[in-house]
Design a protein around this motif. Structure first.
Motif, PDB file in Angstrom:
ATOM      1  N   VAL A  15       4.711   0.818   0.123  1.00 50.61           N
ATOM      2  CA  VAL A  15       5.847   0.669  -1.046  1.00 50.61           C
ATOM      3  C   VAL A  15       7.085   0.320  -0.129  1.00 50.61           C
ATOM      4  O   VAL A  15       7.760  -0.468  -0.614  1.00 50.61           O
ATOM      5  CB  VAL A  15       5.863   2.170  -1.526  1.00 50.61           C
ATOM      6  N   ALA A  70       9.277  -2.937  -0.923  1.00 52.40           N
ATOM      7  CA  ALA A  70      10.424  -2.728  -1.516  1.00 52.40           C
ATOM      8  C   ALA A  70      11.339  -3.499  -0.466  1.00 52.40           C
ATOM      9  O   ALA A  70      12.438  -4.210  -0.792  1.00 52.40           O
ATOM     10  CB  ALA A  70      10.839  -1.345  -1.595  1.00 52.40           C
ATOM     11  N   VAL A  98      14.589  -9.295  -6.260  1.00 51.30           N
ATOM     12  CA  VAL A  98      14.775  -8.248  -7.145  1.00 51.30           C
ATOM     13  C   VAL A  98      16.241  -7.667  -6.621  1.00 51.30           C
ATOM     14  O   VAL A  98      16.359  -7.578  -5.603  1.00 51.30           O
ATOM     15  CB  VAL A  98      13.411  -7.371  -7.177  1.00 51.30           C
ATOM     16  N   THR A 104      18.875  -2.236  -5.913  1.00 50.30           N
ATOM     17  CA  THR A 104      19.010  -1.097  -6.588  1.00 50.30           C
ATOM     18  C   THR A 104      17.827  -0.891  -7.389  1.00 50.30           C
ATOM     19  O   THR A 104      17.030   0.302  -7.297  1.00 50.30           O
ATOM     20  CB  THR A 104      20.152  -0.868  -7.644  1.00 50.30           C
ATOM     21  N   ILE A 105      17.114  -2.030  -8.027  1.00 52.88           N
ATOM     22  CA  ILE A 105      15.922  -1.818  -8.841  1.00 52.88           C
ATOM     23  C   ILE A 105      14.695  -1.883  -7.903  1.00 52.88           C
ATOM     24  O   ILE A 105      13.924  -0.784  -8.073  1.00 52.88           O
ATOM     25  CB  ILE A 105      15.949  -2.987  -9.692  1.00 52.88           C
ATOM     26  N   ALA A 106      15.063  -2.312  -6.703  1.00 58.64           N
ATOM     27  CA  ALA A 106      13.921  -2.305  -5.674  1.00 58.64           C
ATOM     28  C   ALA A 106      13.716  -1.029  -5.321  1.00 58.64           C
ATOM     29  O   ALA A 106      12.587  -0.242  -4.931  1.00 58.64           O
ATOM     30  CB  ALA A 106      13.858  -3.235  -4.686  1.00 58.64           C
ATOM     31  N   LEU A 121      14.792   2.265  -6.449  1.00 63.19           N
ATOM     32  CA  LEU A 121      14.652   2.938  -7.493  1.00 63.19           C
ATOM     33  C   LEU A 121      13.171   2.891  -7.678  1.00 63.19           C
ATOM     34  O   LEU A 121      12.275   3.910  -7.913  1.00 63.19           O
ATOM     35  CB  LEU A 121      15.430   2.920  -8.415  1.00 63.19           C
ATOM     36  N   THR A 122      12.404   1.824  -7.963  1.00 67.19           N
ATOM     37  CA  THR A 122      11.274   1.415  -8.235  1.00 67.19           C
ATOM     38  C   THR A 122      10.232   1.881  -7.302  1.00 67.19           C
ATOM     39  O   THR A 122       9.215   2.682  -7.455  1.00 67.19           O
ATOM     40  CB  THR A 122      10.720   0.155  -8.669  1.00 67.19           C
ATOM     41  N   GLY A 123      10.498   1.558  -5.936  1.00 69.86           N
ATOM     42  CA  GLY A 123       9.964   2.430  -4.813  1.00 69.86           C
ATOM     43  C   GLY A 123       9.635   3.583  -4.697  1.00 69.86           C
ATOM     44  O   GLY A 123       8.744   4.296  -4.645  1.00 69.86           O
ATOM     45  N   GLY A 163      10.129   5.725  -7.580  1.00 69.56           N
ATOM     46  CA  GLY A 163       9.267   6.115  -8.355  1.00 69.56           C
ATOM     47  C   GLY A 163       7.773   6.137  -8.026  1.00 69.56           C
ATOM     48  O   GLY A 163       7.217   7.104  -8.591  1.00 69.56           O
ATOM     49  N   VAL A 164       7.592   5.057  -7.382  1.00 71.34           N
ATOM     50  CA  VAL A 164       6.071   4.868  -7.156  1.00 71.34           C
ATOM     51  C   VAL A 164       5.435   5.881  -6.051  1.00 71.34           C
ATOM     52  O   VAL A 164       4.553   6.758  -6.249  1.00 71.34           O
ATOM     53  CB  VAL A 164       5.977   3.589  -6.269  1.00 71.34           C
ATOM     54  N   GLY A 186      17.379   6.057  -3.898  1.00 64.88           N
ATOM     55  CA  GLY A 186      16.085   5.148  -3.775  1.00 64.88           C
ATOM     56  C   GLY A 186      15.639   5.255  -2.668  1.00 64.88           C
ATOM     57  O   GLY A 186      14.446   5.338  -2.190  1.00 64.88           O
TER      58      GLY A 186
END
Length: 429
Positions: A8, A12, A21, A24-26, A28-30, A32-33, A285
């Motif tokens: 992850v 990211a 990407v 911030t999206i990368a 936060l997604t990481g 979340g995973v 994140g």
């Protein structure tokens, strides 16, 4: 779980580095995973000092951003911009040198993020007045802040961790770290013309316009400026007096922000406009993903392998710690790295009979972590904050635009630091 945490973080990081990407999206997604897959739970992410979000960093940033937002309404940044440009007589190179030296000096007494939050608006206005791209100046300043912050115990968060773990005082840092920082800053200043070649062309008419300006006329609200000065003085006193007041810098910044909002009477939109919400979420994140690496033992094992390679030789250990710290601190945030590495350095230092050489291991860790923060755009908190400010000001700086400069500066600073450590702690013992 270890494989998940590594995968992850790697994915990211690649997305952030390639800018495929938004960072911030990368991040936060990481985060979340790793939470969704059970690598981290809520206690790990939100409450743990070792693996969780560093709320002191988040709220220190928030408080200082609000203070800067209020201060911006006074016109003091315009005043400083005109003053700096006039003192440099409109020379873009002299402006860069002046601002980087101011930044480096301030970073020795304030944390790097606070320094960048204060100096970046001035830089943007100077460049606007001279009609030159601000990106090279912002990059130069954040590189200088990471170098200058290494000089004192309070200049960079990793130093505070090291001082606490090794029992090193403020004076110990001044005596051992400040000399090499001054040398590094001299070398860095000489590098600036070559590092940012082509960034110093200024229209003579712009220079004439600048020299004709009266900086005092830029102050729009003198009464609010006085209020800001009083609150800032109290905030800085809180920073310096932490051993006496026992208040974390984050609490001091939040109290200062609250007091300034209360006495300024400004509408919400004015002081919240300076808050970099995306930057704060990115840090959250990133902390969670790095916390997953700490929890699964990845960072600890990497650090342990590095120390095992020394074979009991203090000089080899010092140089290895210096280089490994620079590389790893450039890839992950240097705060959790130093927190994880400190116990291992303590164990290694205990096996070294010469006290001066044992301390050299700690200085190598500090220099590697602090200077390594320049390696990439996410190597230090100040870097991320600067990129956020540049993007919001419509002058975005890419990951690789920063990192190309950062790699060069990191290599030079580490190359200069290595003989310093050898000469001071090993050559004449």
């Amino acid at each position: 779980m270890t494989a998940v945490a590594v995968a992850v973080f790697t994915i990211a990081y690649i997305l952030i580095a390639t800018e495929r990407v938004h960072k911030t999206i990368a991040a936060l997604t990481g985060a979340g995973v790793v939470i969704a897959l059970g690598v981290m739970d809520s206690d790990d992410a939100f409450y743990s000092h070792e693996t969780g979000i560093d709320w002191n960093v988040i709220f220190l940033l928030l408080g200082m951003m609000i203070i800067v937002g209020v201060l911006r309404q006074t016109g003091v940044f315009e005043w400083a911009a005109i003053w700096a440009a006039k003192r440099a007589k409109g020379s873009a190179l002299r402006v860069m040198i002046l601002l980087t030296l101011i930044t480096a000096t301030a970073s020795g007494f304030l944390d790097n993020v606070t320094t960048i939050l204060l100096i970046a608006p001035v830089t943007m206005l100077v460049c606007e007045r001279l009609d030159i791209p601000p990106a090279p100046f912002l990059i130069a300043e954040v590189l200088a802040s990471n170098i200058g912050g290494a000089g004192t115990l309070i200049g960079d968060p990793p130093n505070i961790i090291i001082g606490s773990r090794a029992g090193l005082s403020f004076n110990d840092f001044v005596v051992n770290m400040t000399p090499i920082v001054l040398i590094e800053l001299a070398v860095f200043t000489l590098l600036l013309p070559r590092l940012f070649r082509g960034s110093f062309t200024v229209d003579p008419e712009r220079v004439a316009d600048i020299m004709a300006l009266n900086e005092r006329e830029a102050i729009r609200d003198p009464k609010l400026l006085i209020k800001c000065a009083v609150v800032l003085a109290a905030v800085f006193a809180g920073f310096f007096g932490q051993p006496l007041f026992h208040l974390e810098p984050s609490l001091v910044a939040l109290l200062g922000a609250g007091a300034l909002v209360l006495i300024s009477g400004l509408p919400q939109r004015d002081y919240l406009a300076a808050v970099e919400w995306e930057t704060l979420l990115f840090f959250a994140g990133l902390f969670v993903m790095i916390g997953a690496l700490v929890k699964t033992g990845v960072i600890g094992r990497l650090a342990k392998y590095a120390t095992e390679l020394t074979g009991g030789n203090a000089l080899v250990a010092t140089m290895l710690i210096l280089v490994v710290s620079a590389v790893l601190s450039g890839v992950i945030d240097n705060i959790p790295y130093v927190a994880t590495m400190s116990p291992l350095v303590a164990q290694l230092a205990a096996t070294v009979g010469n006290e001066s050489q044992a301390h050299a291991l700690w200085w190598a860790l500090a220099l590697g972590a602090d200077f390594g923060g320049n390696l990439t755009a996410v190597g230090a908190s100040a870097n991320v904050v600067m990129l956020g400010i540049a993007r919001r000001s419509d002058h975005p700086i890419s990951f690789w635009e920063f990192t190309r400069k950062g790699i060069a500066v990191t290599v030079v600073t580490i190359v200069v630091a290595a003989p310093y450590l050898w000469l001071r702690y090993f050559a004449f013992v």
